[in-house]
Write a protein that holds these residues in place. Structure first.
Motif, PDB file in Angstrom:
ATOM      1  N   SER A 292      18.432   5.392  -6.831  1.00  0.00           N
ATOM      2  CA  SER A 292      19.381   5.127  -7.794  1.00  0.00           C
ATOM      3  C   SER A 292      20.441   4.049  -7.354  1.00  0.00           C
ATOM      4  CB  SER A 292      20.143   6.405  -8.226  1.00  0.00           C
ATOM      5  OG  SER A 292      20.997   6.749  -7.325  1.00  0.00           O
ATOM      6  N   GLY A 293      19.968   3.493  -6.295  1.00  0.00           N
ATOM      7  CA  GLY A 293      20.949   2.485  -5.623  1.00  0.00           C
ATOM      8  C   GLY A 293      21.821   2.995  -4.569  1.00  0.00           C
ATOM      9  N   ASP A 294      21.958   4.250  -4.414  1.00  0.00           N
ATOM     10  CA  ASP A 294      22.934   4.988  -3.590  1.00  0.00           C
ATOM     11  C   ASP A 294      22.563   4.568  -1.930  1.00  0.00           C
ATOM     12  OD1 ASP A 294      25.294   6.152  -2.489  1.00  0.00           O
ATOM     13  OD2 ASP A 294      24.812   8.287  -3.422  1.00  0.00           O
ATOM     14  N   ASP A 295      23.546   4.415  -1.110  1.00  0.00           N
ATOM     15  CA  ASP A 295      23.186   4.428   0.322  1.00  0.00           C
ATOM     16  C   ASP A 295      24.010   5.688   0.731  1.00  0.00           C
ATOM     17  OD1 ASP A 295      23.333   4.355   2.885  1.00  0.00           O
ATOM     18  OD2 ASP A 295      24.008   2.218   3.452  1.00  0.00           O
ATOM     19  N   ILE A 296      22.799   6.573   1.060  1.00  0.00           N
ATOM     20  CA  ILE A 296      23.469   8.057   1.063  1.00  0.00           C
ATOM     21  C   ILE A 296      24.226   8.170   2.287  1.00  0.00           C
ATOM     22  CG2 ILE A 296      21.541   8.972  -0.359  1.00  0.00           C
ATOM     23  CD1 ILE A 296      20.154   9.916   2.256  1.00  0.00           C
ATOM     24  N   PHE A 297      24.355   7.157   3.317  1.00  0.00           N
ATOM     25  CA  PHE A 297      24.882   7.483   4.470  1.00  0.00           C
ATOM     26  C   PHE A 297      26.100   6.517   4.480  1.00  0.00           C
ATOM     27  CE2 PHE A 297      20.534   8.396   6.223  1.00  0.00           C
ATOM     28  CZ  PHE A 297      20.741   9.871   5.983  1.00  0.00           C
ATOM     29  N   ASP A 298      26.602   6.210   3.305  1.00  0.00           N
ATOM     30  CA  ASP A 298      27.902   5.176   3.350  1.00  0.00           C
ATOM     31  C   ASP A 298      28.634   5.406   1.821  1.00  0.00           C
ATOM     32  OD1 ASP A 298      29.598   3.250   4.048  1.00  0.00           O
ATOM     33  OD2 ASP A 298      28.155   1.688   3.513  1.00  0.00           O
ATOM     34  N   PHE A 299      29.917   5.213   1.982  1.00  0.00           N
ATOM     35  CA  PHE A 299      30.891   5.445   0.939  1.00  0.00           C
ATOM     36  C   PHE A 299      32.038   4.766   1.130  1.00  0.00           C
ATOM     37  CE2 PHE A 299      32.763   8.533   3.614  1.00  0.00           C
ATOM     38  CZ  PHE A 299      31.799   9.121   4.335  1.00  0.00           C
ATOM     39  N   ASN A 300      32.960   4.701   0.211  1.00  0.00           N
ATOM     40  CA  ASN A 300      34.293   3.874   0.219  1.00  0.00           C
ATOM     41  C   ASN A 300      35.227   4.671   1.596  1.00  0.00           C
ATOM     42  OD1 ASN A 300      34.376   1.828  -1.478  1.00  0.00           O
ATOM     43  ND2 ASN A 300      35.267   3.050  -3.152  1.00  0.00           N
ATOM     44  N   GLY A 301      35.784   3.915   2.335  1.00  0.00           N
ATOM     45  CA  GLY A 301      36.354   4.422   3.478  1.00  0.00           C
ATOM     46  C   GLY A 301      35.861   4.867   4.658  1.00  0.00           C
ATOM     47  N   PHE A 302      34.594   4.843   4.618  1.00  0.00           N
ATOM     48  CA  PHE A 302      33.786   5.081   5.876  1.00  0.00           C
ATOM     49  C   PHE A 302      33.576   3.665   6.818  1.00  0.00           C
ATOM     50  CE2 PHE A 302      29.273   5.351   7.925  1.00  0.00           C
ATOM     51  CZ  PHE A 302      29.742   6.300   8.774  1.00  0.00           C
ATOM     52  N   GLU A 303      33.754   4.265   8.200  1.00  0.00           N
ATOM     53  CA  GLU A 303      33.775   2.979   9.066  1.00  0.00           C
ATOM     54  C   GLU A 303      33.090   3.532  10.364  1.00  0.00           C
ATOM     55  OE1 GLU A 303      37.118  -0.013  10.967  1.00  0.00           O
ATOM     56  OE2 GLU A 303      37.571   0.751   9.031  1.00  0.00           O
ATOM     57  N   ILE A 304      32.256   2.648  10.859  1.00  0.00           N
ATOM     58  CA  ILE A 304      31.565   2.908  12.123  1.00  0.00           C
ATOM     59  C   ILE A 304      32.345   2.295  13.242  1.00  0.00           C
ATOM     60  CG2 ILE A 304      29.535   2.611  13.369  1.00  0.00           C
ATOM     61  CD1 ILE A 304      28.157   2.665  10.726  1.00  0.00           C
ATOM     62  N   ILE A 305      32.495   3.329  14.178  1.00  0.00           N
ATOM     63  CA  ILE A 305      33.350   2.846  15.500  1.00  0.00           C
ATOM     64  C   ILE A 305      32.298   2.088  16.239  1.00  0.00           C
ATOM     65  CG2 ILE A 305      34.666   3.265  17.490  1.00  0.00           C
ATOM     66  CD1 ILE A 305      36.478   3.530  14.979  1.00  0.00           C
ATOM     67  N   ARG A 306      32.181   0.886  16.437  1.00  0.00           N
ATOM     68  CA  ARG A 306      31.020   0.288  17.250  1.00  0.00           C
ATOM     69  C   ARG A 306      31.356   0.075  18.970  1.00  0.00           C
ATOM     70  NH1 ARG A 306      26.975  -0.983  14.216  1.00  0.00           N
ATOM     71  NH2 ARG A 306      27.882  -1.033  11.853  1.00  0.00           N
ATOM     72  N   ASN A 307      32.729  -0.346  19.361  1.00  0.00           N
ATOM     73  CA  ASN A 307      32.866  -0.157  20.725  1.00  0.00           C
ATOM     74  C   ASN A 307      34.375   0.001  20.820  1.00  0.00           C
ATOM     75  OD1 ASN A 307      31.318  -2.387  19.795  1.00  0.00           O
ATOM     76  ND2 ASN A 307      32.400  -3.894  20.348  1.00  0.00           N
ATOM     77  N   ASN A 308      35.043  -0.001  19.929  1.00  0.00           N
ATOM     78  CA  ASN A 308      36.582   0.443  20.372  1.00  0.00           C
ATOM     79  C   ASN A 308      37.163   1.665  19.636  1.00  0.00           C
ATOM     80  OD1 ASN A 308      39.090   0.341  21.089  1.00  0.00           O
ATOM     81  ND2 ASN A 308      39.534  -1.390  19.674  1.00  0.00           N
ATOM     82  N   SER A 309      37.030   2.627  20.519  1.00  0.00           N
ATOM     83  CA  SER A 309      37.300   3.980  20.058  1.00  0.00           C
ATOM     84  C   SER A 309      38.677   4.354  19.492  1.00  0.00           C
ATOM     85  CB  SER A 309      37.005   5.039  21.091  1.00  0.00           C
ATOM     86  OG  SER A 309      35.536   5.183  21.472  1.00  0.00           O
ATOM     87  N   SER A 310      39.490   3.062  20.313  1.00  0.00           N
ATOM     88  CA  SER A 310      41.011   3.671  19.785  1.00  0.00           C
ATOM     89  C   SER A 310      41.348   3.207  18.402  1.00  0.00           C
ATOM     90  CB  SER A 310      41.818   2.500  20.879  1.00  0.00           C
ATOM     91  OG  SER A 310      41.658   1.342  20.700  1.00  0.00           O
ATOM     92  N   LYS A 311      40.506   2.619  17.718  1.00  0.00           N
ATOM     93  CA  LYS A 311      40.494   2.129  16.306  1.00  0.00           C
ATOM     94  C   LYS A 311      40.841   3.231  15.691  1.00  0.00           C
ATOM     95  CE  LYS A 311      39.017  -0.858  12.819  1.00  0.00           C
ATOM     96  NZ  LYS A 311      38.224  -1.499  12.133  1.00  0.00           N
ATOM     97  N   ALA A 312      40.242   4.271  15.819  1.00  0.00           N
ATOM     98  CA  ALA A 312      40.193   5.551  15.048  1.00  0.00           C
ATOM     99  C   ALA A 312      41.699   6.546  15.568  1.00  0.00           C
ATOM    100  CB  ALA A 312      39.120   6.750  15.446  1.00  0.00           C
ATOM    101  N   MET A 313      41.769   6.357  16.644  1.00  0.00           N
ATOM    102  CA  MET A 313      43.358   6.843  17.036  1.00  0.00           C
ATOM    103  C   MET A 313      44.387   6.218  16.512  1.00  0.00           C
ATOM    104  SD  MET A 313      42.754   9.060  20.320  1.00  0.00           S
ATOM    105  CE  MET A 313      41.493   8.981  21.362  1.00  0.00           C
ATOM    106  N   GLU A 314      44.331   5.162  16.364  1.00  0.00           N
ATOM    107  CA  GLU A 314      45.431   4.225  16.278  1.00  0.00           C
ATOM    108  C   GLU A 314      45.842   4.172  14.652  1.00  0.00           C
ATOM    109  OE1 GLU A 314      44.614   0.444  17.857  1.00  0.00           O
ATOM    110  OE2 GLU A 314      45.334   1.490  20.081  1.00  0.00           O
ATOM    111  N   SER A 315      44.483   4.244  13.909  1.00  0.00           N
ATOM    112  CA  SER A 315      44.836   4.283  12.477  1.00  0.00           C
ATOM    113  C   SER A 315      45.555   5.390  11.921  1.00  0.00           C
ATOM    114  CB  SER A 315      43.035   4.486  11.968  1.00  0.00           C
ATOM    115  OG  SER A 315      43.210   4.990  10.657  1.00  0.00           O
ATOM    116  N   ASP A 316      46.084   5.258  10.786  1.00  0.00           N
ATOM    117  CA  ASP A 316      47.063   6.218  10.037  1.00  0.00           C
ATOM    118  C   ASP A 316      46.595   7.398   9.605  1.00  0.00           C
ATOM    119  OD1 ASP A 316      49.376   4.461  10.540  1.00  0.00           O
ATOM    120  OD2 ASP A 316      49.133   3.364   8.647  1.00  0.00           O
ATOM    121  N   ASN A 317      47.276   8.515   9.688  1.00  0.00           N
ATOM    122  CA  ASN A 317      46.555   9.838   8.980  1.00  0.00           C
ATOM    123  C   ASN A 317      46.834   9.240   7.372  1.00  0.00           C
ATOM    124  OD1 ASN A 317      46.582  10.623  11.428  1.00  0.00           O
ATOM    125  ND2 ASN A 317      48.049  12.292  11.185  1.00  0.00           N
ATOM    126  N   PRO A 318      46.207  10.245   6.545  1.00  0.00           N
ATOM    127  CA  PRO A 318      45.201  11.095   7.134  1.00  0.00           C
ATOM    128  C   PRO A 318      43.766  10.491   7.341  1.00  0.00           C
ATOM    129  CG  PRO A 318      45.230  11.133   4.651  1.00  0.00           C
ATOM    130  CD  PRO A 318      46.510  10.113   5.012  1.00  0.00           C
TER     131      PRO A 318
END
Ligand SMILES: [Zn+2]
Length: 440
Positions: A292-318
């Motif tokens: 039906s055209g859905d990428d079942i492993f992707d959605f709005n707000g989803f981000e893959i950390i490729r090299n810089n793990s601090s990105k997830a730490m520094e990002s605002d909550n929630p």
């Protein structure tokens, strides 16, 4: 024929069964010992690897494939039979284990093994489809069936002819839970003379699926409401893809907004790419979503950390952070635990089996102080669990699956001792002893 077990007897790791017939010797799985048994990987095989004709590999989890490099380094030159996804996943899993050992300065399964040896090992695979029969020699025929555990996982049916009599053996490998997203339900097998069945959940029933789904939704909403952090430790194979699949459905169907989701696991990323390559192995629902055209492993707000793990730490909550490993051994989860376990705004959602004595099991049991990567942490985060997302069949499913075959002889393997004994008693099976020969 002689049957011997060299792992996964009264424990869940190190799967390795040797079958010796009149003229053939073969292994079913050649897995790594993990956790407190890790150092058993360094012991010599109690057989001559040069004499093994072939290996049947049920699936790509390390506790089933992890000693393949060792058997090759020790002289094995035969074929490894598996599905195609199992071959591809085995390569990334073995390379990851090799690199972890190097990084943590602990010995790999064979001291002389190099990365190129693992790459070379891939040339020895013969890949089969589910349902395809293959005569390996005049006396042995095999067929793979879908075990529904992780992508490409197989049950092996093996027919052995000796002195004009054919006996059928069935090796469950790890048997999947059902219904589970993405993979198919485990196939039922109609008959067997000798059955080898796993018993990871041989004495337990899973919670109903709906309960697990509700916990996931509640924890996501709670995290958004309290502007907190939801940590989900995952295994790179299957559990990551399953969580992404569920979040994809949740975000698209329940109108979840205002929260970022990070995946921080290089291995899970590689595994997800292999999943995408083999979507023909997916179940009907997953295929329909893709069509039906859905990428079942992707959605709005989803981000893959490729090299810089601090990105997830520094990002605002929630925010939601998915990281390996599912059992808190290695991977990126350690640094997130160090950052967030003392924070009452954090939720830790454990969605995977936790081996006896592991950090996860101790947290579930209510310990309030835990040592992570050498640092003592006080737990103020909320700890919750979902066990129904297990990729293993529970007691009821194992029982139903086993009874269908009416096997004459049943070996109950791949479970902690109490689970194996409980299940063996329920079905009239035996729990074999390691390094012991059984004759038929
Ligand atoms: Zn497995």
């Amino acid at each position: 024929m002689n049957i011997s077990f060299f792992g996964a007897c009264r424990e869940v790791t190190g799967s390795c069964i040797l079958i010796e017939t009149e003229n053939t010797k073969f292994l079913v799985d050649c897995g790594m010992f993990q956790g407190k048994s890790y150092y058993k990987n360094l012991d010599n095989f109690p057989f001559n690897p040069e004499e093994i004709d072939f290996v049947l590999l049920t699936h790509a989890h390390l506790d089933h494939c992890g000693r393949l490099p060792k058997i090759f380094m020790d002289g094995f030159q035969g074929r490894i039979y598996s599905t195609k996804p199992t071959k591809d996943l085995t390569e990334i899993i073995l390379l990851d284990a090799f690199n972890i050992a190097k990084r943590e300065k602990k010995p790999f399964v064979h001291p002389l093994c190099k990365e190129k040896d693992i790459n070379n090992l891939m040339n020895f695979f013969t890949c089969l489809n589910y349902g395809e029969e293959r005569e390996i020699n005049d006396c042995i025929k095999i067929r793979l069936r879908d075990a529904g555990h992780i992508l490409g996982s197989s049950i092996f049916e093996v027919w052995v002819k000796e002195e004009g009599i054919t006996k059928k053996m069935v090796f469950s490998g790890d048997l999947g839970n059902h219904p589970n997203p993405i993979v198919n339900d485990p196939e039922f097998i109609n008959d067997a003379d000798i059955l080898f069945v796993e018993s990871t959940y041989g004495n337990r029933l899973h919670e109903p699926k709906e309960q697990g789904e509700k916990i996931l939704i509640d924890k996501v909403k709670e995290t958004i409401n309290k502007k907190g952090v939801l940590l989900i430790p995952v295994f790179a194979l299957e559990r990551t893809q399953e969580i992404l699949y569920r979040l994809n459905n949740l975000f698209e169907n329940e109108n979840i907004q205002g929260v970022l989701v990070f995946l921080d696991s290089p291995l899970a990323l590689k595994a997800t790419q292999i999943y995408k390559k083999y979507f023909s192995f997916f179940d009907k629902e997953a295929k329909e979503l893709i069509n039906s055209g859905d990428d079942i492993f992707d959605f709005n707000g989803f981000e893959i950390i490729r090299n810089n793990s601090s990105k997830a730490m520094e990002s605002d909550n929630p925010k939601i952070i998915i990281a390996g490993s599912g059992m808190f051994t290695g991977g990126k989860i350690g640094k997130y635990l160090k950052r967030y376990l003392g924070n009452p705004l954090a939720n830790l959602l454990i969605v995977s089996f936790q081996i006896d004595g592991s950090i996860g099991r101790r947290m579930i049991n209510g310990e309030k102080k835990i040592n992570v990567e050498g640092k003592k942490l006080e737990i103020r985060a909320d700890i919750s669990t979902i066990f129904s997302f297990s990729s293993h069949a529970d007691y009821a499913m194992l029982l139903e699956w086993t009874k269908k075959m009416s096997p004459k002889k049943i070996f109950v393997i791949h479970g902690e001792e109490d689970a194996s004994i409980y299940f063996a008693n329920a079905i009239g099976g035996i729990v074999p002893k390691i390094n012991t020969i059984y004759n038929f």
